[in-house]
Design a protein around this motif. Structure first.
Motif, PDB file in Angstrom:
ATOM      1  N   MET A   2      74.995 101.232 126.741  1.00 22.63           N
ATOM      2  CA  MET A   2      75.099 102.295 127.640  1.00 22.63           C
ATOM      3  C   MET A   2      74.381 101.896 128.397  1.00 22.63           C
ATOM      4  O   MET A   2      73.630 101.203 128.518  1.00 22.63           O
ATOM      5  CB  MET A   2      75.444 103.583 127.127  1.00 22.63           C
ATOM      6  N   PRO A   3      74.963 102.212 129.869  1.00 24.59           N
ATOM      7  CA  PRO A   3      73.904 102.226 131.337  1.00 24.59           C
ATOM      8  C   PRO A   3      72.606 102.968 130.479  1.00 24.59           C
ATOM      9  O   PRO A   3      72.588 103.772 130.131  1.00 24.59           O
ATOM     10  CB  PRO A   3      74.825 102.601 132.060  1.00 24.59           C
ATOM     11  N   HIS A  52      88.094 108.650 131.250  1.00 24.23           N
ATOM     12  CA  HIS A  52      87.349 109.052 130.398  1.00 24.23           C
ATOM     13  C   HIS A  52      87.265 109.013 128.938  1.00 24.23           C
ATOM     14  O   HIS A  52      86.466 108.864 128.081  1.00 24.23           O
ATOM     15  CB  HIS A  52      86.382 110.566 130.812  1.00 24.23           C
ATOM     16  N   GLN A  53      89.178 109.447 129.205  1.00 29.57           N
ATOM     17  CA  GLN A  53      89.331 110.006 127.655  1.00 29.57           C
ATOM     18  C   GLN A  53      90.976 109.072 127.845  1.00 29.57           C
ATOM     19  O   GLN A  53      91.985 109.262 127.323  1.00 29.57           O
ATOM     20  CB  GLN A  53      89.780 111.150 127.107  1.00 29.57           C
ATOM     21  N   PRO A  54      91.177 107.188 128.158  1.00 27.35           N
ATOM     22  CA  PRO A  54      92.224 106.614 128.163  1.00 27.35           C
ATOM     23  C   PRO A  54      92.896 106.522 126.892  1.00 27.35           C
ATOM     24  O   PRO A  54      94.178 106.891 126.678  1.00 27.35           O
ATOM     25  CB  PRO A  54      92.903 105.416 128.509  1.00 27.35           C
ATOM     26  N   MET A  93      93.228 101.722 134.416  1.00 24.63           N
ATOM     27  CA  MET A  93      92.928  99.925 134.596  1.00 24.63           C
ATOM     28  C   MET A  93      91.254  99.727 134.742  1.00 24.63           C
ATOM     29  O   MET A  93      90.537  98.848 134.388  1.00 24.63           O
ATOM     30  CB  MET A  93      93.513  98.773 135.524  1.00 24.63           C
ATOM     31  N   SER A  94      90.524 100.665 135.744  1.00 26.14           N
ATOM     32  CA  SER A  94      89.538 100.662 135.947  1.00 26.14           C
ATOM     33  C   SER A  94      88.061 101.431 135.091  1.00 26.14           C
ATOM     34  O   SER A  94      87.500 101.306 135.714  1.00 26.14           O
ATOM     35  CB  SER A  94      89.833 101.204 138.077  1.00 26.14           C
ATOM     36  N   SER A  95      88.542 102.040 134.370  1.00 24.52           N
ATOM     37  CA  SER A  95      87.772 103.257 133.215  1.00 24.52           C
ATOM     38  C   SER A  95      86.833 102.364 132.629  1.00 24.52           C
ATOM     39  O   SER A  95      85.371 102.905 133.054  1.00 24.52           O
ATOM     40  CB  SER A  95      88.939 104.057 132.405  1.00 24.52           C
ATOM     41  N   ARG A  96      86.717 101.202 131.910  1.00 23.26           N
ATOM     42  CA  ARG A  96      85.605 100.432 131.482  1.00 23.26           C
ATOM     43  C   ARG A  96      84.302 100.412 132.591  1.00 23.26           C
ATOM     44  O   ARG A  96      83.468 100.412 132.497  1.00 23.26           O
ATOM     45  CB  ARG A  96      85.801  99.326 131.436  1.00 23.26           C
ATOM     46  N   VAL A 103      77.396 108.734 139.236  1.00 23.24           N
ATOM     47  CA  VAL A 103      79.291 109.700 140.098  1.00 23.24           C
ATOM     48  C   VAL A 103      79.553 109.579 141.639  1.00 23.24           C
ATOM     49  O   VAL A 103      80.326 109.331 141.937  1.00 23.24           O
ATOM     50  CB  VAL A 103      78.971 111.450 139.236  1.00 23.24           C
ATOM     51  N   TRP A 104      78.131 109.273 142.069  1.00 19.43           N
ATOM     52  CA  TRP A 104      78.439 109.330 143.627  1.00 19.43           C
ATOM     53  C   TRP A 104      79.101 108.044 143.889  1.00 19.43           C
ATOM     54  O   TRP A 104      80.584 108.012 144.901  1.00 19.43           O
ATOM     55  CB  TRP A 104      77.196 109.206 144.440  1.00 19.43           C
ATOM     56  N   LEU A 105      78.507 106.751 143.332  1.00 16.97           N
ATOM     57  CA  LEU A 105      79.729 105.542 143.635  1.00 16.97           C
ATOM     58  C   LEU A 105      80.917 105.379 142.627  1.00 16.97           C
ATOM     59  O   LEU A 105      82.515 105.303 143.299  1.00 16.97           O
ATOM     60  CB  LEU A 105      79.302 104.226 142.755  1.00 16.97           C
ATOM     61  N   GLN A 106      81.211 106.748 141.922  1.00 26.84           N
ATOM     62  CA  GLN A 106      82.469 105.987 141.395  1.00 26.84           C
ATOM     63  C   GLN A 106      83.514 107.544 142.147  1.00 26.84           C
ATOM     64  O   GLN A 106      84.663 106.435 142.713  1.00 26.84           O
ATOM     65  CB  GLN A 106      82.405 107.535 139.656  1.00 26.84           C
TER      66      GLN A 106
END
Length: 171
Positions: A2-3, A52-54, A93-96, A103-106
């Protein structure tokens, strides 16, 4: 792995996912005059759960919710369904990669996804004989990106584990 600094989350309840979609659909169906700059709440929810839940929320959910929006807005049948499915594909496709950012960069990285989804919706509307909404159509993707941190905080709140001070269990 985890980060660093990210909290370990509990598993999400499928009923909570369904309830969030019901609430998002209800907000989208409110008779607010549906002006062009209002954010599409289902778009934000689909992108969030797609990231978050693909494994639980996929293209079929996006397609069904898109058909519901098409029927409710008397739009071209399949217009929202196509847009929601393409958004879900891009989110999954970008979830990982997205989960490694705060959250701000997301939210900043979600802007192109929301702009692309609204551009496809606008293109489909123009092909079917609709009118060009003007520059206020650019406000909706910006509002959806602004809603991203708020949606993240609300939708992850039931999964947050209270800190456990047990020194024998590091997790």
């Amino acid at each position: 792995m985890m980060p660093k600094g990210q909290q370990l989350l509990l598993p999400v309840s499928p009923l909570f996912i369904v309830a969030s979609f019901v609430v998002g659909l209800a907000i989208n169906l409110l008779p607010l005059g549906r002006v062009v700059w209002t954010p599409d709440w289902l778009m934000v929810l689909l992108a969030f759960w797609g990231i978050h839940q693909p494994q639980r929320v996929g293209m079929s959910v996006a397609f069904i919710l898109g058909l519901c929006m098409d029927v409710s807005q008397s739009a071209l049948l399949g217009q929202h369904a196509l847009v929601y499915c393409l958004l879900m594909y891009a989110a999954q496709m970008s979830s990982r990669r997205m989960l490694w950012f705060n959250v701000w960069l997301q939210a900043l990285q979600m802007v192109p996804l929301f702009v692309g989804a609204h551009a496809i919706e606008l293109l489909l509307r123009l092909i079917s004989g609709g009118t060009l909404p003007g520059l206020e159509g650019l406000i909706a993707p910006a509002l959806e990106a602004v809603l991203w941190p708020i949606a993240t905080w609300i939708l992850l709140a039931p999964q947050r584990r209270p800190p456990d001070p047990d020194e024998n269990r590091p997790l």
